[in-house]
Every structure is written in structure tokens, then in C-alpha cells.
Design a protein around this motif. Structure first.
Motif, PDB file in Angstrom:
ATOM      1  N   ARG A 120     -34.855  34.603   1.181  1.00  0.00           N
ATOM      2  CA  ARG A 120     -35.313  33.300   0.697  1.00  0.00           C
ATOM      3  C   ARG A 120     -34.188  32.270   0.785  1.00  0.00           C
ATOM      4  O   ARG A 120     -33.045  32.541   0.424  1.00  0.00           O
ATOM      5  CB  ARG A 120     -35.785  33.414  -0.757  1.00  0.00           C
ATOM      6  N   VAL A 121     -34.507  31.090   1.282  1.00  0.00           N
ATOM      7  CA  VAL A 121     -33.522  30.016   1.404  1.00  0.00           C
ATOM      8  C   VAL A 121     -33.207  29.454   0.020  1.00  0.00           C
ATOM      9  O   VAL A 121     -34.099  28.934  -0.662  1.00  0.00           O
ATOM     10  CB  VAL A 121     -34.043  28.890   2.325  1.00  0.00           C
ATOM     11  N   GLU A 122     -31.940  29.569  -0.398  1.00  0.00           N
ATOM     12  CA  GLU A 122     -31.520  29.031  -1.699  1.00  0.00           C
ATOM     13  C   GLU A 122     -30.845  27.669  -1.562  1.00  0.00           C
ATOM     14  O   GLU A 122     -31.026  26.798  -2.402  1.00  0.00           O
ATOM     15  CB  GLU A 122     -30.553  30.004  -2.383  1.00  0.00           C
ATOM     16  N   ARG A 123     -30.066  27.507  -0.502  1.00  0.00           N
ATOM     17  CA  ARG A 123     -29.390  26.225  -0.245  1.00  0.00           C
ATOM     18  C   ARG A 123     -29.303  26.021   1.253  1.00  0.00           C
ATOM     19  O   ARG A 123     -29.337  26.977   2.031  1.00  0.00           O
ATOM     20  CB  ARG A 123     -27.976  26.204  -0.851  1.00  0.00           C
ATOM     21  N   LYS A 124     -29.155  24.772   1.659  1.00  0.00           N
ATOM     22  CA  LYS A 124     -29.008  24.472   3.083  1.00  0.00           C
ATOM     23  C   LYS A 124     -28.076  23.268   3.239  1.00  0.00           C
ATOM     24  O   LYS A 124     -28.134  22.313   2.460  1.00  0.00           O
ATOM     25  CB  LYS A 124     -30.374  24.180   3.722  1.00  0.00           C
ATOM     26  N   ILE A 125     -27.208  23.347   4.235  1.00  0.00           N
ATOM     27  CA  ILE A 125     -26.291  22.249   4.543  1.00  0.00           C
ATOM     28  C   ILE A 125     -26.495  21.883   6.003  1.00  0.00           C
ATOM     29  O   ILE A 125     -26.339  22.721   6.900  1.00  0.00           O
ATOM     30  CB  ILE A 125     -24.817  22.659   4.292  1.00  0.00           C
ATOM     31  N   PHE A 126     -26.845  20.620   6.247  1.00  0.00           N
ATOM     32  CA  PHE A 126     -27.081  20.148   7.613  1.00  0.00           C
ATOM     33  C   PHE A 126     -25.745  19.829   8.271  1.00  0.00           C
ATOM     34  O   PHE A 126     -24.927  19.086   7.734  1.00  0.00           O
ATOM     35  CB  PHE A 126     -27.976  18.908   7.586  1.00  0.00           C
ATOM     36  N   ARG A 127     -25.518  20.396   9.468  1.00  0.00           N
ATOM     37  CA  ARG A 127     -24.255  20.183  10.183  1.00  0.00           C
ATOM     38  C   ARG A 127     -24.488  19.638  11.584  1.00  0.00           C
ATOM     39  O   ARG A 127     -23.660  19.825  12.463  1.00  0.00           O
ATOM     40  CB  ARG A 127     -23.469  21.492  10.262  1.00  0.00           C
ATOM     41  N   GLY A 128     -25.586  18.961  11.773  1.00  0.00           N
ATOM     42  CA  GLY A 128     -25.877  18.399  13.076  1.00  0.00           C
ATOM     43  C   GLY A 128     -26.568  19.416  13.966  1.00  0.00           C
ATOM     44  O   GLY A 128     -27.795  19.491  14.019  1.00  0.00           O
ATOM     45  N   ALA A 129     -25.792  20.212  14.686  1.00  0.00           N
ATOM     46  CA  ALA A 129     -26.374  21.195  15.603  1.00  0.00           C
ATOM     47  C   ALA A 129     -26.911  22.414  14.874  1.00  0.00           C
ATOM     48  O   ALA A 129     -27.693  23.186  15.451  1.00  0.00           O
ATOM     49  CB  ALA A 129     -25.330  21.626  16.633  1.00  0.00           C
TER      50      ALA A 129
END
Length: 358
Positions: free
Chosen positions: A301-310
Motif C-alpha cells: 500500500r502506498v503510504e507516501r509519495k515524492i514526485f521527482r520529475g522522471a
């Protein structure tokens, strides 16, 4: 020039006692190579650099270049900093504001005849792409250009060794990365042996032929970047370098060797530490070891997500409760709370004893 450190200790007075800053550090940096020291603040990186430069006396051990001793605590030997022919580049540039770029670079060349000095300055400025800035004042240059001037001034006297202390820390990330690549090319072209201190592991990998990870004054590993990342020598190195987690696992033997049973799957341990016993342990799972795969039976299960472009850096929770990280191409944009399929893709299985067992 080859740099050799053998059991180096550095201590500072603290009240009525002493505080150890560097503890039994030994390393060998071949001539013309670039070494980088990385580690958390206060781990002894800069103290070690200052000892090599001659700015700190040794409490133990020795420092030599090409086999010639610069310092030996047992013999009471300490060659003065100005006699070591070691250049040093600081993070604050330390340029003279009242002198032009050319005069800053020429500052340490007063022993040369005027014509030879001018030619040396011209060649170094040209090497660092600063020929057009020779007559300008330092404050009229960008941060990256000022750092190049600082490097040029240190290279001009042809030092046997160049020491760089957090040379890019005051620059923005993009400029820091470009300048690090440029500096590596310049040092290699110049054939200069160099030792760099940084807190940025990506900078360390970009610059160094050898990378040293320090912790509490000790050098925990000294190796090439690939080995430090994929074969960390200690649990601290494994946790400090890269992004990952330590997951519970178990080592078992079969006819083909050893297997590591992990929360994701059973992995073949191609190279096991010689003292790695069978039984419970922890396995290092880096973010790039975990692959998004919708067809995998293992779900998280996804708990956190950080967008880094690619890509996204996902923090995931397995149904069994363990947490893992995964780097996933950013076109797979999953919501927090969503369950996704994952599988391991691990080329190097790294295990450690449980902290309570060490």
C-alpha cells in the motif's frame, strides 16, 4: 603524489580532557586520483583534511606522500603547513576582494620571475575557462566563477596534493553538479592528486575515484563508488548511502549455496560475508531494488509519495507490516492508500546481523 595515512588520530582539548575528532584512520590515495570523504556533520572529515594540510598536529599515526613523512606522532614529526606544498580550496572561496582575478591567482607565485608568473597565471586561467575574467574583481563574478578562481589559485603553484573542503556547498544544486563534473575533468587533465570533503553523497560519487564514509571519527569504508553503494562494509554505510530500509530476513542453506528469505521473496545470496551465520538477519532493500509490477502477487500500500520529475519515490507498506521504498517511473501515478504490485530486482544481496546481536 601518492597520499598515505596510517592510523591517524586527531584530538582536541575539551575542558580538562580531550575529545577525539579522528580515530585510527588509514587510507591510500594513488597519485593522480581523486578521493572523497563523505559523512554526517561532526564525523571528522574536516579535521582529517586539516591534519593532512598541516593545520592540526597528530595525536597518533602518520601521514606520508610518496613515502616521505609529513607527520608522525610517535616520532614527534610535524612538517609545517607552508612546507608541504599542499593546496587547499575552501567553501567560502577566501578571495582577496581588492585584487583582480589574475592577481588572486598569482598571489602564491611571488617566488617566480615576473614573466614566468604571468605565463603560469595565463595557463591556469585558460584551463579553468577564466581567461576573459583576468582583469575583473572577484565580486563581479558569479558564485561558480569565484569557486573556479579559488581552484585556479590553488592549482597555480602546482601543489603535490589538493584538498577541497565542501567546495560547492554554497552553490545551487544544478550549478554544483556541473561544477563538480568540470572540476573532476580539470583535476584529471592536470594530473593532480586531490582529496575532497563533502556532505553530499551524489557529489562524492560524481567526483571520486575512491569514496570514504566517515562516522564518529572513524573511516568505515574506503573503496570505489560502486563498491560503497552495492557492497557496503558496515550497517552504517548501508544506511547512510542511498535510500533504503533494513527488512527482517532469514538465511538458509541449500545445495546451490545460501538463500535469503525476505518479505518480498527468497533471494539467492551470491556473495555472503564469511562470518554471516545462518538464521535471522536483516536485508538491505534499496529503493532501486524494488520494482513496480502489476502482475506480481506481492502487494503493498502506498503510504507516501515524492514526485521527482522522471520518477516517484514511493514509501510502501506490505501486508505483513514491513515498510519498503520503491522508485517508480512517474507515469505510474498511484494515489496514497492504493495497493500496487511490486517485486525485488536485486543484483547484490546485502545482509547484516540484527543490531541487538552486534
Amino acid at each position: 603524489m601518492q597520499l598515505q595515512l596510517d592510523g591517524v588520530d586527531v584530538r582536541y582539548a575539551r575542558g580538562r580532557g580531550e575529545r577525539g575528532a579522528v580515530d585510527q584512520v588509514s587510507l591510500d590515495l594513488p597519485a593522480g586520483r581523486i578521493g572523497v570523504l563523505v559523512g554526517p556533520s561532526g564525523c571528522g572529515k574536516t579535521s582529517l583534511l586539516r591534519a593532512i594540510a598541516g593545520l592540526e598536529r597528530l595525536a597518533g599515526g602518520s601521514i606520508a606522500m610518496e613515502g616521505h613523512l609529513l607527520a608522525d606522532a610517535r616520532e614527534g614529526l610535524h612538517v609545517a603547513a607552508e612546507q608541504r606544498r599542499i593546496g587547499m580550496v575552501f567553501q567560502d572561496y577566501a578571495l582577496f576582494p581588492h585584487l583582480s582575478v589574475a592577481d588572486n591567482v598569482a598571489y602564491g607565485l611571488h617566488h617566480m620571475p615576473r614573466a614566468q608568473r604571468a605565463e603560469r597565471v595565463r595557463r591556469v586561467l585558460d584551463l579553468l575557462g577564466l581567461a576573459d575574467a583576468a582583469a575583473r574583481a572577484p565580486h563581479r563574478l558569479s558564485g561558480g566563477q569565484q569557486q573556479r578562481v579559488s581552484l585556479a589559485r590553488s592549482l597555480a603553484p602546482s601543489p603535490r596534493l589538493l584538498l577541497l573542503d565542501e567546495p560547492f556547498s554554497s552553490l545551487d544544486p544544478d550549478l554544483r553538479e556541473r561544477l563538480a563534473q568540470d572540476v573532476r575533468s580539470i583535476l584529471r587533465e592536470h594530473g593532480t592528486t586531490a582529496l575532497v570533503v563533502t556532505h553530499d553523497q551524489f557529489e562524492a560519487f560524481a567526483l571520486g575515484d575512491s569514496v570514504g564514509v566517515m562516522n564518529h571519527g572513524r573511516l568505515e569504508q574506503w573503496a570505489d563508488s560502486y563498491t560503497v553503494y552495492h557492497r557496503p562494509a558496515t550497517r552504517f554505510v548501508a544506511g547512510f548511502i542511498g535510500q533504503g530500509v533494513f527488512a527482517p530476513a532469514r538465511i538458509v542453506s541449500n545445495g546451490d549455496g545460501r538463500l535469503v528469505q525476505t518479505p518480498l521473496s527468497t533471494l539467492h545470496q551470491a556473495v555472503a560475508p564469511p562470518d554471516d551465520p545462518e538464521g535471522s538477519c536483516e536485508v538491505l532493500l534499496r529503493a532501486d531494488d524494488v520494482v513496480h509490477d502489476d502482475q506480481s502477487p506481492v502487494k503493498a500500500r502506498v503510504e507516501r509519495k515524492i514526485f521527482r520529475g522522471a520518477e516517484f519515490l514511493y514509501t510502501l507498506r506490505l501486508g505483513s507490516g514491513e515498510q519498503v521504498l520503491a522508485l517508480v517511473p512517474s507515469h505510474h501515478d498511484h494515489a496514497v492508500g492504493e495497493w500496487i504490485g511490486i517485486r525485488p530486482d536485486i543484483g547484490h544481496v546485502v545482509t547484516f546481523a540484527h543490531p541487538a546481536q552486534t
